[in-house]
Write a protein that holds these residues in place. Structure first.
Motif, PDB file in Angstrom:
ATOM      1  N   GLU A 142       5.262  23.239   5.161  1.00 42.03           N
ATOM      2  CA  GLU A 142       4.795  24.621   5.020  1.00 42.03           C
ATOM      3  C   GLU A 142       3.299  24.665   4.785  1.00 42.03           C
ATOM      4  O   GLU A 142       2.725  25.740   4.676  1.00 42.03           O
ATOM      5  N   THR A 143       2.651  23.500   4.697  1.00 40.98           N
ATOM      6  CA  THR A 143       1.248  23.450   4.307  1.00 40.98           C
ATOM      7  C   THR A 143       0.331  23.472   5.525  1.00 40.98           C
ATOM      8  O   THR A 143       0.769  23.328   6.663  1.00 40.98           O
ATOM      9  N   SER A 144      -0.951  23.612   5.263  1.00 45.85           N
ATOM     10  CA  SER A 144      -1.952  23.644   6.327  1.00 45.85           C
ATOM     11  C   SER A 144      -2.966  22.529   6.078  1.00 45.85           C
ATOM     12  O   SER A 144      -2.850  21.749   5.144  1.00 45.85           O
ATOM     13  N   GLY A 145      -3.986  22.459   6.927  1.00 45.86           N
ATOM     14  CA  GLY A 145      -5.049  21.493   6.714  1.00 45.86           C
ATOM     15  C   GLY A 145      -4.752  20.099   7.210  1.00 45.86           C
ATOM     16  O   GLY A 145      -5.429  19.141   6.834  1.00 45.86           O
ATOM     17  N   TRP A 146      -3.758  19.950   8.085  1.00 44.50           N
ATOM     18  CA  TRP A 146      -3.460  18.645   8.645  1.00 44.50           C
ATOM     19  C   TRP A 146      -4.460  18.282   9.731  1.00 44.50           C
ATOM     20  O   TRP A 146      -4.990  19.148  10.425  1.00 44.50           O
ATOM     21  N   THR A 193      -0.481  24.609  15.976  1.00 44.35           N
ATOM     22  CA  THR A 193      -0.248  25.804  15.172  1.00 44.35           C
ATOM     23  C   THR A 193       1.055  25.689  14.405  1.00 44.35           C
ATOM     24  O   THR A 193       2.109  25.433  14.977  1.00 44.35           O
ATOM     25  N   LYS A 194       0.980  25.894  13.108  1.00 41.63           N
ATOM     26  CA  LYS A 194       2.164  25.849  12.260  1.00 41.63           C
ATOM     27  C   LYS A 194       2.879  27.186  12.298  1.00 41.63           C
ATOM     28  O   LYS A 194       2.266  28.242  12.299  1.00 41.63           O
ATOM     29  N   GLY A 195       4.221  27.174  12.336  1.00 45.60           N
ATOM     30  CA  GLY A 195       5.008  28.400  12.340  1.00 45.60           C
ATOM     31  C   GLY A 195       4.902  29.147  11.021  1.00 45.60           C
ATOM     32  O   GLY A 195       4.568  28.582   9.980  1.00 45.60           O
ATOM     33  N   TRP A 207       0.838  -1.191   0.000  1.00 43.71           N
ATOM     34  CA  TRP A 207       0.000   0.000   0.000  1.00 43.71           C
ATOM     35  C   TRP A 207       0.876   1.245   0.000  1.00 43.71           C
ATOM     36  O   TRP A 207       2.064   1.194   0.306  1.00 43.71           O
ATOM     37  N   GLY A 208       0.273   2.343  -0.361  1.00 44.22           N
ATOM     38  CA  GLY A 208       0.965   3.632  -0.334  1.00 44.22           C
ATOM     39  C   GLY A 208      -0.046   4.736  -0.059  1.00 44.22           C
ATOM     40  O   GLY A 208      -1.226   4.604  -0.385  1.00 44.22           O
ATOM     41  N   THR A 209       0.398   5.783   0.570  1.00 38.77           N
ATOM     42  CA  THR A 209      -0.488   6.906   0.872  1.00 38.77           C
ATOM     43  C   THR A 209       0.295   8.209   0.951  1.00 38.77           C
ATOM     44  O   THR A 209       1.467   8.219   1.336  1.00 38.77           O
ATOM     45  N   TYR A 210      -0.345   9.291   0.515  1.00 40.52           N
ATOM     46  CA  TYR A 210       0.169  10.616   0.841  1.00 40.52           C
ATOM     47  C   TYR A 210      -0.228  10.937   2.281  1.00 40.52           C
ATOM     48  O   TYR A 210      -1.212  10.407   2.803  1.00 40.52           O
ATOM     49  N   VAL A 211       0.526  11.796   2.929  1.00 42.95           N
ATOM     50  CA  VAL A 211       0.198  12.195   4.295  1.00 42.95           C
ATOM     51  C   VAL A 211       0.361  13.703   4.435  1.00 42.95           C
ATOM     52  O   VAL A 211       0.856  14.206   5.430  1.00 42.95           O
ATOM     53  N   ALA A 212      -0.106  14.419   3.445  1.00 41.76           N
ATOM     54  CA  ALA A 212       0.158  15.847   3.366  1.00 41.76           C
ATOM     55  C   ALA A 212      -1.034  16.683   3.802  1.00 41.76           C
ATOM     56  O   ALA A 212      -2.159  16.213   3.879  1.00 41.76           O
ATOM     57  N   GLY A 213      -0.743  17.944   4.042  1.00 41.73           N
ATOM     58  CA  GLY A 213      -1.791  18.925   4.258  1.00 41.73           C
ATOM     59  C   GLY A 213      -2.281  19.463   2.934  1.00 41.73           C
ATOM     60  O   GLY A 213      -2.087  18.864   1.880  1.00 41.73           O
ATOM     61  N   GLY A 214      -2.908  20.630   2.966  1.00 44.25           N
ATOM     62  CA  GLY A 214      -3.435  21.230   1.748  1.00 44.25           C
ATOM     63  C   GLY A 214      -2.877  22.616   1.535  1.00 44.25           C
ATOM     64  O   GLY A 214      -2.025  23.094   2.269  1.00 44.25           O
TER      65      GLY A 214
END
Length: 199
Positions: free
Chosen positions: A63-67, A75-77, A28-35
């Protein structure tokens, strides 16, 4: 899979995790990113580790958001943030959680995770810090980052529970740059000890 496509809306990289069987076949494979979009890079996955139940821990920089985040560090810096995320052994959404930590960094430099080790229900991370907040806890070895001007930053070590709650965090290093280049090793010097290498 937890995420079947990248959600980035601008140029940049996306973190992914893949699982292979013993003869190199993809299970299996998956992305684990924000938006959204990153200002320069997007996301980078630097390190990965497994616990005794084959849950997967990944660390890096985003650097992304939406996680999807857990209580505590959410809170992301402004210049990006280090992250620690957890997936179950099947890489599905039911096992996903993530946390940000660190501060705002400096222009073109962000705190980042470079190594992970898991011991029982404890998760240890090392990395480089350019900020002076969001990592340290009271009573630790070093509560201040003495090098926040860029370069290689300052090494940090943190301990989390397997639910991604921070137990403690400390900086390591003086006014010149120091870099954690390897994985932390728990019990390396005896019970309840941790070894970290770097330069």
């Amino acid at each position: 899979a937890y995420q079947t496509k990248s959600n980035l809306t601008t140029a940049g990289s996306t973190t992914f995790v893949q699982c292979f069987n013993s003869i190199g076949g993809l299970k299996w494979g998956t992305y684990v990113a924000g938006g959204g979009g990153g200002t320069q890079i997007g996301e980078l996955g630097y390190c990965i580790a497994l616990d005794g139940s084959n849950n997967i821990y990944v660390g890096g920089y985003t650097e992304t958001s939406g996680w999807a985040t857990v209580t505590g560090h959410t809170t992301k810096g402004t210049n990006g943030s280090p992250y620690l995320l957890k997936l179950n052994s099947s890489g599905t959404s039911t096992g996903f959680a993530a946390t940000f930590f660190g501060g705002n960094g400096v222009t073109n430099y962000s705190d980042m995770v470079c190594g992970i080790a898991v011991s029982g229900t404890n998760v240890y991370v090392t990395g480089n810090a350019y900020s002076n907040a969001g990592i340290e806890t009271a009573g630790v070895y070093q509560t201040k980052n003495f090098n926040t001007s860029g370069g290689d930053g300052t090494t940090f070590v943190m301990k989390f529970t397997n639910a991604l709650a921070e137990t403690w965090g400390t900086y390591l290093g003086g006014g010149n740059s120091s870099t954690a280049t390897g994985w932390p090793f728990s019990n390396a010097g005896g019970p309840n000890s941790i070894a970290v290498d770097g330069s």
